[in-house]
Design an enzyme around this catalytic site. Structure first.
Site, PDB file in Angstrom:
ATOM      1  N   ARG A  99      53.297  52.058  31.578  1.00 32.99           N
ATOM      2  CA  ARG A  99      51.799  51.773  31.055  1.00 32.99           C
ATOM      3  C   ARG A  99      52.147  50.766  29.922  1.00 32.99           C
ATOM      4  O   ARG A  99      51.172  50.044  29.620  1.00 32.99           O
ATOM      5  CB  ARG A  99      50.997  52.956  30.766  1.00 32.99           C
ATOM      6  CG  ARG A  99      49.659  52.454  30.143  1.00 32.99           C
ATOM      7  CD  ARG A  99      48.382  53.497  30.103  1.00 32.99           C
ATOM      8  NE  ARG A  99      48.944  54.934  29.530  1.00 32.99           N
ATOM      9  CZ  ARG A  99      49.053  55.239  28.318  1.00 32.99           C
ATOM     10  NH1 ARG A  99      48.711  54.233  27.534  1.00 32.99           N
ATOM     11  NH2 ARG A  99      49.514  56.257  28.087  1.00 32.99           N
ATOM     12  N   LYS A 147      44.781  34.833  42.625  1.00 36.13           N
ATOM     13  CA  LYS A 147      44.440  33.496  43.322  1.00 36.13           C
ATOM     14  C   LYS A 147      45.772  32.580  43.270  1.00 36.13           C
ATOM     15  O   LYS A 147      46.545  32.927  44.303  1.00 36.13           O
ATOM     16  CB  LYS A 147      43.439  32.751  42.474  1.00 36.13           C
ATOM     17  CG  LYS A 147      42.035  33.650  42.172  1.00 36.13           C
ATOM     18  CD  LYS A 147      41.435  34.036  43.439  1.00 36.13           C
ATOM     19  CE  LYS A 147      40.152  34.722  43.261  1.00 36.13           C
ATOM     20  NZ  LYS A 147      40.081  35.909  42.603  1.00 36.13           N
TER      21      LYS A 147
HETATM   22  N1  PLP Z   1      38.174  34.445  37.047  1.00 35.10           N
HETATM   23  C1  PLP Z   1      37.658  33.627  38.243  1.00 35.10           C
HETATM   24  C2  PLP Z   1      37.410  31.954  37.922  1.00 35.10           C
HETATM   25  C3  PLP Z   1      37.766  34.069  39.401  1.00 35.10           C
HETATM   26  O1  PLP Z   1      37.112  33.460  40.551  1.00 35.10           O
HETATM   27  C4  PLP Z   1      37.952  35.415  39.597  1.00 35.10           C
HETATM   28  C5  PLP Z   1      37.899  35.958  40.882  1.00 35.10           C
HETATM   29  O2  PLP Z   1      37.406  35.446  41.906  1.00 35.10           O
HETATM   30  C6  PLP Z   1      38.220  36.135  38.452  1.00 35.10           C
HETATM   31  C7  PLP Z   1      38.221  35.616  37.297  1.00 35.10           C
HETATM   32  C8  PLP Z   1      38.456  37.658  38.352  1.00 35.10           C
HETATM   33  O3  PLP Z   1      39.813  37.806  39.074  1.00 35.10           O
HETATM   34  P1  PLP Z   1      40.162  39.355  39.840  1.00 35.10           P
HETATM   35  O4  PLP Z   1      39.363  39.145  40.931  1.00 35.10           O
HETATM   36  O5  PLP Z   1      41.494  39.374  39.978  1.00 35.10           O
HETATM   37  O6  PLP Z   1      39.746  40.273  38.760  1.00 35.10           O
END
Ligand code: PLP
Length: 386
Positions: A54, A204
């Protein structure tokens, strides 16, 4: 698991060991605890001290160093998700009575977090539109603590002038935070514009294979990094070693993947823009003017916004597609398509949608790495049927 090339001493030395970072494979330390010794007891907070996952884990640590390098930062902290990273930033740097300047067009999850937490903590969001950025300084008060923006807005794909955000934040001694998820570190690195904190949902582009969930924060300020680490350990929003391993694997092809997504998206955006059944396409290579900070970017990633004549036509088109898959995420190697009206902006009234500039016939496409000829054929066929 593969243990080839691992050098415990190098990991524990605290130095950036490029031999280690260049190893072809890296082990997954899928363990919660590590054997202790006197050296570790004397440096429990050391970033290269591993005693409990952790707090710190060698696989995660290697992924953090690699991401810090590609983002041109001094160090990085990984989280269990992009939202975990964003929550940690807010929890760490905002206090009662602070104001935060944010874009109205922010990611829905961040909006939800802001709505659910800020009021209770008496933090005031000052919501502005991308078009208000020119007058950013007018929104600063003596309570402004942070400017929080995204490089590209979702789903309208508007470019945010990061240079301007950085200049105003610096001049006024305010912390600047940029969610660079949609651009990826291959295309753009906010820290090079003296932004204090850059974050990515590694789910992503950094992950890129739609098989992990994670987040990362990068900075050149080690005090910021240390505070975020403490927050992560306290809250327990660390990534699993396995997801960190997948991230290391993904980083090897980040450049190749995003370069291809840049190329594919540019060609597809031009094709759609010329198609009589497509009313509108938003993708940066089609824009007449872009902020200077983006002029030397190799590209703008794979995500574009399009509008068809109506909601019904958009759904019909989306469901006629054979290669591009109807799914809500983005940035993976496979092309995905989604209707913002059904997902990110579900539940908004017609009036609210209009105010947000989102058409009911809109679709968001995330272009993958397939052959562009196949993608064009897919959309051509699906458009011919509506
Ligand atoms: N920031 C953006 C621009 C996103 O598109 C997303 C998710 O789609 C996030 C943050 C949040 O990421 P996560 O889904 O990994 O928590």
């Amino acid at each position: 698991m593969i243990y080839k090339g691992f050098n415990t001493k190098a990991v524990q030395s605290g130095e950036r060991d490029y031999n280690l970072l260049d190893t072809v494979t890296f082990p997954i330390f899928q363990t919660s605890t590590f054997r202790m010794n006197d050296e570790k007891y004397s440096d429990l907070n050391g970033r290269e001290t591993f005693f409990y996952t952790r707090i710190n884990n060698p696989t995660t640590r290697v992924a953090e160093k690699k991401i810090a390098d590609i983002c041109n930062g001094s160090d990085a902290v990984m989280f269990s998700s992009g939202m975990g990273a964003i929550s940690a930033i807010f929890n760490t740097f905002l206090e009662e009575d602070d104001e935060v300047i944010m874009l109205k067009e922010m990611y829905g999850g961040t909006y939800k977090l802001m709505k659910s937490k800020f009021e209770r903590l008496r933090i005031k969001p000052v919501l502005i539109s991308v078009n208000d950025l020119e007058n950013l300084e007018d929104y600063i008060t003596r309570r402004t603590k942070m400017i929080y923006v995204e490089t590209l807005t979702n789903p309208l794909i508007k470019l945010v002038d990061i240079q301007k955000v950085s200049e105003v934040a610096r001049k006024n001694g305010i912390i600047s935070v940029v969610d660079n998820t949609f651009m990826s570190p291959y295309n753009f690195r906010p820290l090079e514009f003296e932004i204090d904190v850059a974050l990515h949902s590694t789910t992503k582009y950094i992950g890129g294979h739609s098989d992990l969930v994670g987040g990362v924060v990068v900075s050149r300020d080690l005090e910021i990094i240390q505070k975020l680490l403490e927050e992560r350990s306290t809250i327990g929003s660390n990534p699993s070693p396995f997801d960190s391993f997948l991230t290391i694997r993904s980083l090897k092809t980040l450049g190749l993947r995003v370069k291809r997504q840049n190329q594919n998206a540019k060609i597809l955006a031009e094709f759609l823009n010329d198609h009589p059944k497509v009313k509108k396409v938003n993708y940066p290579t089609l824009y007449k003017k872009i902020p200077d900070c983006f002029k030397s970017c190799p590209g703008f990633g794979g995500v574009m916004y399009i509008e068809l004549e109506s909601f019904e036509k958009a759904i019909e088109f989306m469901r006629n597609l054979k290669i591009i898959i109807e799914a809500t995420s983005l940035a993976g190697v496979e092309s995905l398509i989604t209707s913002p009206v059904l997902t990110t902006h579900a539940g908004l009234s017609d009036e609210e949608l209009e105010k947000a500039g989102i058409s009911k016939g809109s679709l968001r496409i995330s272009v993958g790495i397939e052959d562009i000829e196949d993608l064009i054929e897919d959309v051509k066929r699906a458009l011919a049927k509506i």
